[in-house]
Structures are given as structure tokens and as C-alpha cells.
Design a protein around this motif. Structure first.
Motif, PDB file in Angstrom:
ATOM      1  N   ALA A 250      -4.280 -11.349  -7.404  1.00 18.96           N
ATOM      2  CA  ALA A 250      -3.692 -11.605  -6.085  1.00 18.96           C
ATOM      3  C   ALA A 250      -2.656 -10.529  -5.779  1.00 18.96           C
ATOM      4  O   ALA A 250      -1.723 -10.315  -6.557  1.00 18.96           O
ATOM      5  N   LYS A 251      -2.832  -9.852  -4.670  1.00 22.25           N
ATOM      6  CA  LYS A 251      -1.936  -8.760  -4.312  1.00 22.25           C
ATOM      7  C   LYS A 251      -1.422  -8.966  -2.898  1.00 22.25           C
ATOM      8  O   LYS A 251      -2.205  -9.202  -1.962  1.00 22.25           O
ATOM      9  N   SER A 252      -0.109  -8.893  -2.727  1.00 26.94           N
ATOM     10  CA  SER A 252       0.476  -8.886  -1.392  1.00 26.94           C
ATOM     11  C   SER A 252       1.501  -7.772  -1.340  1.00 26.94           C
ATOM     12  O   SER A 252       2.071  -7.401  -2.367  1.00 26.94           O
ATOM     13  N   ALA A 253       1.714  -7.233  -0.159  1.00 30.09           N
ATOM     14  CA  ALA A 253       2.639  -6.113  -0.030  1.00 30.09           C
ATOM     15  C   ALA A 253       3.223  -6.081   1.362  1.00 30.09           C
ATOM     16  O   ALA A 253       2.522  -6.332   2.345  1.00 30.09           O
ATOM     17  N   GLY A 254       4.506  -5.745   1.435  1.00 33.17           N
ATOM     18  CA  GLY A 254       5.191  -5.688   2.718  1.00 33.17           C
ATOM     19  C   GLY A 254       5.339  -4.304   3.282  1.00 33.17           C
ATOM     20  O   GLY A 254       5.999  -4.122   4.305  1.00 33.17           O
ATOM     21  N   ASP A 255       4.765  -3.292   2.631  1.00 29.67           N
ATOM     22  CA  ASP A 255       4.753  -1.947   3.210  1.00 29.67           C
ATOM     23  C   ASP A 255       3.642  -1.134   2.535  1.00 29.67           C
ATOM     24  O   ASP A 255       3.185  -1.465   1.448  1.00 29.67           O
ATOM     25  N   CYS A 288      -3.425  -9.491   0.756  1.00 35.39           N
ATOM     26  CA  CYS A 288      -2.755  -9.879   1.994  1.00 35.39           C
ATOM     27  C   CYS A 288      -1.595  -8.926   2.219  1.00 35.39           C
ATOM     28  O   CYS A 288      -0.751  -8.748   1.345  1.00 35.39           O
ATOM     29  N   GLY A 289      -1.567  -8.302   3.373  1.00 35.58           N
ATOM     30  CA  GLY A 289      -0.453  -7.432   3.711  1.00 35.58           C
ATOM     31  C   GLY A 289      -0.866  -6.005   3.974  1.00 35.58           C
ATOM     32  O   GLY A 289      -1.909  -5.731   4.560  1.00 35.58           O
ATOM     33  N   TYR A 290      -0.063  -5.092   3.483  1.00 35.19           N
ATOM     34  CA  TYR A 290      -0.144  -3.689   3.857  1.00 35.19           C
ATOM     35  C   TYR A 290      -0.954  -2.885   2.836  1.00 35.19           C
ATOM     36  O   TYR A 290      -0.400  -2.302   1.897  1.00 35.19           O
TER      37      TYR A 290
END
Length: 320
Positions: A250-255, A288-290
Motif C-alpha cells: 500500500a503506497k500513498s504520497a502527498g507530493d 493513492c496520491g501523487y
């Protein structure tokens, strides 16, 4: 058969949807202080875009009128530019850039001709290096839409505010992602293994899943065996004896910057798994995200497929 890695024609739309999904979650659940800062920064970036024809006309007059816009412009490039890197690339006076950065003004004693030349050079570098994954309208005939402008402003604001980010936000996002996977699996008859499960990932009963399971790798030729943590391990309902479960990170990133720095981590993990278990081991990402096209292309080249959180039903493509 690949699910997403072989469909680059869909990547740009998926990236936009994933950014929007992350942003919505962030705005709903991030701490209020950070959220307020981010909203203010987004408005500031939108103003900067309006004043620079959406980053297509960074003129010396604009930089004279709003010298404090420079940090926003540095965060609008690919990659984002540190102060010293901008000075070196543009070949401009360090006192000029630092005055704009630290005091939001121009040096009062700088010669007018040198000032004009340096501001022109700064604008040229910014326009040349503007991030095409953020400013998607650059190079096309259609004007930027309000949605695209707001999305771009939010991305740049994230970069400006990134130092305020709290690790609690990242942990909360990971918990939310795994809870969503669990909901999806259990709606299809899967059962989570109890916390005290002592078997290996290959001994899991069909139709079960587990979170944060250690998978041993290495040990060949007398080498040391190490455990690598895997966020989700899912044994298919129709799995036969000896088949591998699906391993999901699971990977999420804000930039965008952070993901490109970390993209080698997944490649290292899949190589360790393949070296230990052979080419049939299955490892995918839940994103999910960038995650921009550079990140996706890198993972695809390593043979790593993925599922976007905003289209979680793509898990069915992996026979779940």
C-alpha cells in the motif's frame, strides 16, 4: 495478464483522479493547522498562476511587482529547485534571489540593467522547467480549465507546505488504505487471519488475507535470511497447493518528489522476492496520491503492476 502497467494511455487520467482523491482525504482529515496553511498556500499559488498566465509568461515585470512569488515558482518546476540550484542554473546574482526569497523584495542597490537581465533569466528557467505533470496545459492549444488550475495550485501548495507534514498523517492514510482493502476482500468472502497466525505466507488457507506479514528472502548460497514486511498478503479463494498468494504494497504520497525518490524501494523488494522464490511470485502496488508517469514507468519497467485506490475493483484482474 497485466492490469495497469501496460496501459500508459490511461496513466495521466488516473494520476489526476488519484491526486484528487488524496487531496479530498487530506482536506477532510489532516490537522486543522496544516489544512489552514495549505488552503492559504493554494490561494497564493492560484494568484501566482493568474499573474504569470498560468506559468507560461514569467516576465521580469511580474517578478518586479511580486518578488515574493519566487518560492512558488521554484516549487513549480520538475524537479523543484533549491535556492542555490536556481542561482546556478540561471547564472544570476545570489543576493537578488535571496532578497526575493527572504525579504520578498528586490535588492535596492542593484543596477537596473543587471536586474532586468537576471529577472529575465529566472523567468526563462522557470518556464523551461515547469512541471508538465502538474501544468498539463503547457504545450497544448486548449486553455487551462479551472479544475486543472486548482489541482496544479494544490500540488504546488503541498510542496510549499511539505515540511509541516506530520507522520501521523501518513500512518492514518496507510490504515485507511488497508481498511478499504479489507472491506473489499470481505465483501467477496475472504477472511482475515488471526493475529497469532504462525504459518508462512505460502501456507495460508485459500480465501484468507493478512496485513503487515513478514516474508523471508535471501538465504541462498549460505547468505543470511531477512524478513521484508508486506502490507497485505492475499491467498486467492481458488488457490491450489503450492501457489503463491498475492503480495500487495500500500503506497500513498502527498507530493510527486517523494515518490520518485522512493521508487527504487519497490524494485529492490521485487528483486529480492524473485531471487528467493522465482519469477512466479506476485507483487503489486495499491496506490493513492501523487504518483506521476515517471514513477509508473519505472515500476512498469521492473514488471511491477498496480491498482489505483479510486478503482479498487481492478483487484479482480488479479483473480481475487
Amino acid at each position: 495478464m497485466p492490469v495497469n502497467l501496460d496501459k500508459p494511455q490511461n496513466w495521466k487520467a488516473d494520476i489526476a483522479q488519484s491526486v484528487d482523491m488524496y487531496n479530498q482525504w487530506f482536506m477532510d482529515f489532516a490537522p486543522k493547522a496544516f489544512r489552514d496553511t495549505r488552503i492559504d498556500a493554494t490561494k497564493s499559488v492560484e494568484t501566482a498562476l493568474a499573474n504569470t498566465a498560468n506559468l507560461t509568461d514569467v516576465t521580469p515585470d511580474i517578478l518586479r511587482q511580486w518578488p515574493g512569488v519566487l518560492p512558488t515558482l521554484r516549487m513549480s518546476t520538475c524537479p523543484p529547485l533549491a535556492v542555490d540550484r536556481l542561482i546556478g542554473l540561471a547564472g544570476v546574482s545570489s543576493s537578488l534571489v535571496k532578497a526575493m526569497e527572504q525579504h520578498q523584495r528586490l535588492p535596492p542597490r542593484m543596477k537596473a540593467s543587471l536586474l532586468a537581465d537576471d529577472l529575465e533569466k529566472i523567468g526563462t528557467i522557470i518556464e523551461k522547467m515547469a512541471d508538465p505533470d502538474i501544468f498539463v496545459w503547457i504545450g497544448r492549444t486548449e486553455a487551462a480549465t479551472e479544475t486543472e488550475i486548482h489541482r496544479a495550485a494544490t500540488i504546488v501548495a503541498d510542496r510549499l507546505c511539505g515540511s509541516v507534514a506530520n507522520p501521523i498523517i501518513r500512518n492514518a492514510q496507510e490504515r485507511r488504505q488497508l481498511a478499504y482493502v479489507a472491506e473489499w476482500l470481505e465483501a467477496r468472502g475472504y477472511t482475515r487471519l488471526p493475529d497469532g497466525y504462525n504459518g508462512t505466507f505460502r501456507e495460508m488457507p485459500p480465501g484468507t488475507y493478512s496485513f503487515r506479514m513478514n516474508v523471508p528472502v535471501g538465504g541462498e548460497n549460505g547468505g543470511k535470511t531477512i524478513n521484508i514486511p508486506v502490507d497485505a498478503v492475499i491467498m486467492r479463494r481458488e488457490a491450489q497447493e503450492g501457489e503463491f498468494p498475492l503480495l500487495v504494497e500500500a503506497k500513498s504520497a502527498g507530493d510527486f518528489t517523494n515518490t520518485n525518490k522512493r521508487r527504487k524501494e519497490e524494485a529492490q523488494k521485487i528483486n529480492q522476492l524473485r531471487n528467493t522464490y522465482g519469477p512466479n511470485v506476485e507483487f503489486i502496488l495499491f496506490l493513492c496520491g501523487y504518483f506521476d508517469s515517471g514513477y509508473l514507468g519505472y515500476e512498469a519497467a521492473e514488471g511491477i503492476d498496480w491498482v489505483w485506490e479510486h478503482r479498487i475493483d481492478d483487484l479482480e484482474g488479479f483473480a481475487l
